[in-house]
Design a protein around this motif. Structure first.
Motif, PDB file in Angstrom:
ATOM      1  N   ASP A 184     -43.198  28.482 -11.426  1.00 61.85           N
ATOM      2  CA  ASP A 184     -41.866  28.392 -10.821  1.00 61.85           C
ATOM      3  C   ASP A 184     -41.018  27.496 -11.710  1.00 61.85           C
ATOM      4  O   ASP A 184     -41.307  26.309 -11.871  1.00 61.85           O
ATOM      5  CB  ASP A 184     -41.970  27.816  -9.413  1.00 61.85           C
ATOM      6  CG  ASP A 184     -40.658  27.893  -8.643  1.00 61.85           C
ATOM      7  OD1 ASP A 184     -39.591  27.881  -9.285  1.00 61.85           O
ATOM      8  OD2 ASP A 184     -40.695  27.937  -7.400  1.00 61.85           O
ATOM      9  N   TYR A 191     -39.264  32.626 -12.059  1.00 61.82           N
ATOM     10  CA  TYR A 191     -40.640  32.446 -12.535  1.00 61.82           C
ATOM     11  C   TYR A 191     -40.754  32.778 -14.016  1.00 61.82           C
ATOM     12  O   TYR A 191     -40.010  33.598 -14.553  1.00 61.82           O
ATOM     13  CB  TYR A 191     -41.594  33.358 -11.770  1.00 61.82           C
ATOM     14  CG  TYR A 191     -41.788  32.981 -10.329  1.00 61.82           C
ATOM     15  CD1 TYR A 191     -42.577  31.900  -9.962  1.00 61.82           C
ATOM     16  CD2 TYR A 191     -41.174  33.722  -9.305  1.00 61.82           C
ATOM     17  CE1 TYR A 191     -42.758  31.554  -8.628  1.00 61.82           C
ATOM     18  CE2 TYR A 191     -41.352  33.385  -7.979  1.00 61.82           C
ATOM     19  CZ  TYR A 191     -42.144  32.296  -7.644  1.00 61.82           C
ATOM     20  OH  TYR A 191     -42.318  31.957  -6.328  1.00 61.82           O
ATOM     21  N   GLU A 240     -47.034  38.092  -9.339  1.00 58.62           N
ATOM     22  CA  GLU A 240     -48.040  37.466  -8.481  1.00 58.62           C
ATOM     23  C   GLU A 240     -49.401  38.139  -8.658  1.00 58.62           C
ATOM     24  O   GLU A 240     -50.435  37.465  -8.767  1.00 58.62           O
ATOM     25  CB  GLU A 240     -47.595  37.550  -7.024  1.00 58.62           C
ATOM     26  CG  GLU A 240     -48.544  36.873  -6.052  1.00 58.62           C
ATOM     27  CD  GLU A 240     -48.041  36.940  -4.613  1.00 58.62           C
ATOM     28  OE1 GLU A 240     -48.885  36.911  -3.694  1.00 58.62           O
ATOM     29  OE2 GLU A 240     -46.817  37.034  -4.413  1.00 58.62           O
ATOM     30  N   ASP A 241     -49.398  39.469  -8.709  1.00 62.84           N
ATOM     31  CA  ASP A 241     -50.660  40.210  -8.877  1.00 62.84           C
ATOM     32  C   ASP A 241     -51.321  39.893 -10.211  1.00 62.84           C
ATOM     33  O   ASP A 241     -52.542  39.703 -10.282  1.00 62.84           O
ATOM     34  CB  ASP A 241     -50.405  41.717  -8.778  1.00 62.84           C
ATOM     35  CG  ASP A 241     -50.104  42.170  -7.365  1.00 62.84           C
ATOM     36  OD1 ASP A 241     -50.327  41.384  -6.422  1.00 62.84           O
ATOM     37  OD2 ASP A 241     -49.631  43.314  -7.204  1.00 62.84           O
ATOM     38  N   ALA A 281     -51.083  37.242 -12.112  1.00 61.02           N
ATOM     39  CA  ALA A 281     -51.648  35.896 -12.124  1.00 61.02           C
ATOM     40  C   ALA A 281     -52.903  35.808 -11.262  1.00 61.02           C
ATOM     41  O   ALA A 281     -53.858  35.099 -11.600  1.00 61.02           O
ATOM     42  CB  ALA A 281     -50.604  34.899 -11.650  1.00 61.02           C
ATOM     43  N   THR A 282     -52.927  36.547 -10.157  1.00 56.28           N
ATOM     44  CA  THR A 282     -54.102  36.542  -9.278  1.00 56.28           C
ATOM     45  C   THR A 282     -55.277  37.272  -9.920  1.00 56.28           C
ATOM     46  O   THR A 282     -56.419  36.814  -9.860  1.00 56.28           O
ATOM     47  CB  THR A 282     -53.760  37.215  -7.932  1.00 56.28           C
ATOM     48  OG1 THR A 282     -52.714  36.472  -7.297  1.00 56.28           O
ATOM     49  CG2 THR A 282     -54.968  37.254  -7.012  1.00 56.28           C
ATOM     50  N   GLN A 291     -48.554  31.961 -13.299  1.00 55.63           N
ATOM     51  CA  GLN A 291     -47.184  32.146 -12.818  1.00 55.63           C
ATOM     52  C   GLN A 291     -46.586  30.776 -12.535  1.00 55.63           C
ATOM     53  O   GLN A 291     -47.155  29.980 -11.783  1.00 55.63           O
ATOM     54  CB  GLN A 291     -47.165  33.008 -11.559  1.00 55.63           C
ATOM     55  CG  GLN A 291     -45.756  33.318 -11.057  1.00 55.63           C
ATOM     56  CD  GLN A 291     -45.773  34.155  -9.777  1.00 55.63           C
ATOM     57  OE1 GLN A 291     -46.786  34.261  -9.107  1.00 55.63           O
ATOM     58  NE2 GLN A 291     -44.635  34.732  -9.437  1.00 55.63           N
ATOM     59  N   TYR A 330     -41.467  40.938  -8.783  1.00 58.20           N
ATOM     60  CA  TYR A 330     -42.014  39.683  -8.253  1.00 58.20           C
ATOM     61  C   TYR A 330     -43.453  39.877  -7.774  1.00 58.20           C
ATOM     62  O   TYR A 330     -44.307  39.014  -7.988  1.00 58.20           O
ATOM     63  CB  TYR A 330     -41.122  39.162  -7.119  1.00 58.20           C
ATOM     64  CG  TYR A 330     -39.992  38.284  -7.615  1.00 58.20           C
ATOM     65  CD1 TYR A 330     -39.938  36.937  -7.293  1.00 58.20           C
ATOM     66  CD2 TYR A 330     -38.990  38.793  -8.431  1.00 58.20           C
ATOM     67  CE1 TYR A 330     -38.914  36.121  -7.750  1.00 58.20           C
ATOM     68  CE2 TYR A 330     -37.964  38.005  -8.903  1.00 58.20           C
ATOM     69  CZ  TYR A 330     -37.928  36.663  -8.564  1.00 58.20           C
ATOM     70  OH  TYR A 330     -36.920  35.862  -9.047  1.00 58.20           O
ATOM     71  N   GLN A 331     -43.728  41.016  -7.151  1.00 60.11           N
ATOM     72  CA  GLN A 331     -45.089  41.299  -6.729  1.00 60.11           C
ATOM     73  C   GLN A 331     -45.994  41.490  -7.936  1.00 60.11           C
ATOM     74  O   GLN A 331     -47.158  41.062  -7.937  1.00 60.11           O
ATOM     75  CB  GLN A 331     -45.128  42.545  -5.842  1.00 60.11           C
ATOM     76  CG  GLN A 331     -46.492  42.823  -5.225  1.00 60.11           C
ATOM     77  CD  GLN A 331     -46.965  41.689  -4.335  1.00 60.11           C
ATOM     78  OE1 GLN A 331     -46.251  41.258  -3.430  1.00 60.11           O
ATOM     79  NE2 GLN A 331     -48.163  41.173  -4.600  1.00 60.11           N
TER      80      GLN A 331
END
Length: 543
Positions: A94, A111, A80-81, A83-84, A92, A76-77
C-alpha cells in the motif's frame, strides 16, 4: 477390494509414464478417470519454483466492451491474488491513497507490486531496481493490462526461463498498475467522458464531465509549471495543479519510488544542474506507460531540443527498446517529438532520481481494440520490459554494450539442454552491438571485443570467474568505420571490426559439475569497453 482385485488411483504426469504403465504385465485393466482428471486440472495450486501460474483473465471482471482488459476491480483482485499465490516472489504494498479517498468520498488505496525472489543471499539494498508505472491517464485502457501481463510473465517464468529467473534473483521489479484509480473508474463506467485526469474538483472553476481534475503527468516535482508546457486553467486537459506534487496520487508514487534510488547518485540541485550528466554507473530505471501513438519517449520533454547530459545512453536504450515494438523514436530533437511538457514522469525519473527513465505511448487508440492489443501490443512489448529489467543494474552502461542475440549448447537452442557428466560441451553465443539499435548510432558502431561465460555464477557476483570465449580474428580490426550504417557493416564486415554479428565459442568440461540443473550467464564487451546485458541459459547435467 473385490476378491483379488484392487482399485488403485494414481497421478500420471505425461504420456511417456502412461505408456510405461500400459506395458506392465500385472495390470488387468487401466482407464483414465475423466472426472478426477478434470478436477485436478481445474485446481489452482501454483508454484513459484515451477512457474505454474495460470489464472485466466476471464476469472476477473473486464471493461465493458473490452474483454481483454481487466477492469479496476479486476486489477485490484489480480494484485491480491498474485501476492497470495506467490508469497516468495510477490509483495503487495500500500503506497498511499487516491484523491477521493483523502477527502472521504470513496476512492481507493494505491498499491505497488514488488516482484523479486525473496532470499537472504542477496539483500534488497544490493538488488537492482526497475519501476514500471501504468494507468496515470485514466482513459488509456491498454497500459494497466500490459502491466498485469508483465507480472504474469515474470511469475510464470521464474524457475522455467533462465533469463527471467536470473533477473528476479538479482532485481526488484516494482509495478504500479493503477496510478489513477479514481479517474480510471470514471473512464470505465462512462467511456464517453474520456476522463484523463484525476478527480480533484477545483472550487474556483466548474468543469464539465471529462475535464475535471489535475493532469498527473504535469504534476511531478521536476520542472513543474513552466510556461507553455502545462496549463493553470483547471478545466484544461493538461492542468498542472496548484503546486508540484499537489496530488495524492503523485505524492504516493514519489514517496514510494524515490527511496528505491540511491541518494548518492542524486543531484543536490537537480533543476539547476539539469544538463549535467549523471555518472555512467548510476543505477535503476523508472519507466512510464501511456497510449497512444506508438512512440518511445526519453528525457527531456520540457524543451524541444534539450538533450540531457546522458543523451547517448538514453537514446541507446530507446533504440534497443524500439527493436522489440518498432515504435518511433520521440526523444528531444527527433522528428517524432510530440510536444513540450513539464512536470512529467519521465523527466522526473531521470532529472530527480538520477536513473534511466522513459515512457511508452502504446497502440493507436485510447480505448484500444482487443484484437490489436493481443496481436501486437502485448507480444511486442512484454519482451521489451524484460530487456529493461535486465539492464536496470547499470542502464547507462549496459544499454550501450553488445546484446547476446542467440546462445546454443552443443548446437542446441532449446531452453534446457541435457548433457552427460564428464562430457565437454561447446557453448556458442552470437552477439551484436548494432542489430538492436534501430539504425546506425554512435553507441552501436563497435563490434565485440570479448565475451565471458559463467557457470552457476553471475558476472556481478563478487569474486565470480568465467570462461573467456574465442572470438573470430577480424582483419584490420583496429580500423574504425563510423560512417557505415548497420546494414553496410554486414556487407563490409570482412574488413572492419564493426560487423553486425560476432559469434564466440568456448569448450567447457563438465566433469566437476554435480548432477542436476545449472545455469550459464554470458556477457559481451565492445571495443569502447561497454559491457552489454547478461544472457542466461539452463542446462541439465545427467549421469
Amino acid at each position: 477390494r473385490r476378491g483379488d482385485l484392487i482399485k488403485v488411483t494414481f497421478l500420471v504426469r505425461n504420456q511417456e509414464e502412461y505408456d510405461m504403465i500400459l506395458e506392465l504385465d500385472d495390470i488387468s485393466k487401466i482407464r483414465i478417470d475423466q472426472d478426477l482428471t478434470a478436477d485436478f486440472q481445474s485446481m489452482n495450486s501454483p508454484s513459484a519454483e515451477e512457474g505454474s501460474y495460470e489464472k485466466n483473465k476471464n476469472d476477473y471482471p473486464t471493461v465493458t466492451g473490452f474483454n481483454c482488459y481487466r477492469n479496476l476491480e479486476g486489477s485490484y483482485q489480480f494484485m491480491e491474488d498474485l501476492a497470495t499465490d506467490f508469497p516468495d516472489l510477490v509483495t503487495q504494498i500500500d503506497i498511499g491513497d487516491s484523491y477521493l479517498k483523502t477527502v472521504g468520498k470513496g476512492g481507493y488505496d494505491m498499491y505497488a507490486l514488488k516482484i523479486t525472489k525473496n532470499t537472504d543471499s542477496i539483500p534488497s539494498e544490493e538488488k537492482s531496481k526497475f519501476v514500471a508505472n501504468f494507468g496515470l491517464h485514466a482513459r488509456e485502457m491498454a497500459p494497466p493490462e500490459l502491466g498485469m501481463r508483465f507480472a504474469e510473465t515474470l511469475v510464470n517464468g521464474y524457475g522455467v526461463d533462465a533469463g527471467i529467473t536470473s533477473i528476479l534473483d538479482r532485481t526488484e521489479i516494482h509495478l504500479i498498475l493503477q496510478a489513477n484509480p479514481d479517474g480510471r473508474f470514471l473512464a470505465e463506467t462512462d467511456q464517453s467522458a474520456f476522463q484523463r485526469k484525476n478527480l480533484r474538483e477545483d472550487p474556483s472553476q466548474e468543469c464539465s464531465v471529462g475535464l475535471v481534475g489535475v493532469d498527473l503527468n504535469r504534476n511531478f516535482p521536476f520542472m513543474w509549471g513552466l510556461t507553455g508546457r502545462s496549463s493553470n486553467y483547471p478545466c484544461s486537459q493538461v492542468y498542472r495543479g496548484q503546486s508540484p506534487a499537489s496530488e495524492p496520487e503523485v505524492q504516493a508514487i514519489v514517496n514510494y519510488v524515490s527511496p528505491l534510488f540511491p541518494e548518492s547518485q542524486k543531484k543536490a540541485n537537480p533543476e539547476a544542474d539539469a544538463l549535467e550528466p549523471y555518472p555512467e554507473n548510476a543505477t535503476g530505471i523508472f519507466f512510464d506507460c501511456h497510449s497512444f501513438s506508438e512512440l518511445i519517449i526519453w528525457p527531456y520533454s520540457y524543451a524541444y531540443e534539450l538533450q540531457s547530459g546522458n543523451e547517448l545512453a538514453l537514446q541507446a536504450m530507446a533504440r534497443k527498446t524500439a527493436s522489440f515494438n518498432n515504435y518511433a523514436l520521440a526523444g528531444p530533437a527527433t522528428s517524432s517529438f510530440l510536444y513540450t511538457a513539464s512536470g512529467t514522469t519521465a523527466d522526473w525519473g531521470y532529472g530527480a532520481l538520477g536513473g534511466m527513465s522513459g515512457a511508452l505511448e502504446l497502440g493507436t487508440a485510447f480505448y484500444q481494440n482487443c484484437a490489436y492489443f493481443e496481436s501486437s501490443i502485448a507480444p511486442n512489448n512484454l519482451p521489451m520490459y524484460l530487456y529493461l529489467a535486465n539492464i536496470a543494474r547499470a542502464p547507462f552502461i549496459l544499454s550501450q554494450g553488445p546484446d547476446v542475440m542467440e546462445v546454443t549448447i552443443d548446437g542446441s537452442s532449446e531452453s534446457i539442454v541435457s548433457v552427460s557428466q564428464g562430457s565437454t560441451i561447446t557453448v556458442s553465443a552470437t552477439m551484436s552491438d548494432c542489430e538492436m539499435s534501430s539504425g546506425s548510432y554512435s553507441s552501436s558502431l563497435q563490434s565485440v571485443k570479448s565475451a565471458t561465460v559463467y557457470i552457476d555464477e553471475h558476472p556481478d557476483d563478487q569474486g565470480s570467474t568465467g570462461f573467456d570465449m574465442i572470438l573470430p580474428t577480424i582483419f584490420l580490426g583496429f580500423i574504425d568505420f563510423p560512417w557505415l550504417s548497420c546494414s553496410a557493416r554486414f556487407i563490409f564486415g570482412i574488413l572492419a571490426r564493426d560487423r553486425i554479428r560476432v559469434t564466440g565459442t568456448v569448450a567447457i568440461d563438465t566433469s566437476d559439475l554435480a548432477i542436476g540443473r545449472h545455469v550459464l550467464h554470458i556477457q559481451g564487451e565492445d571495443y569502447k569497453s561497454y559491457k552489454g546485458p547478461v544472457a542466461a541459459r539452463f542446462f541439465e547435467v545427467t549421469a
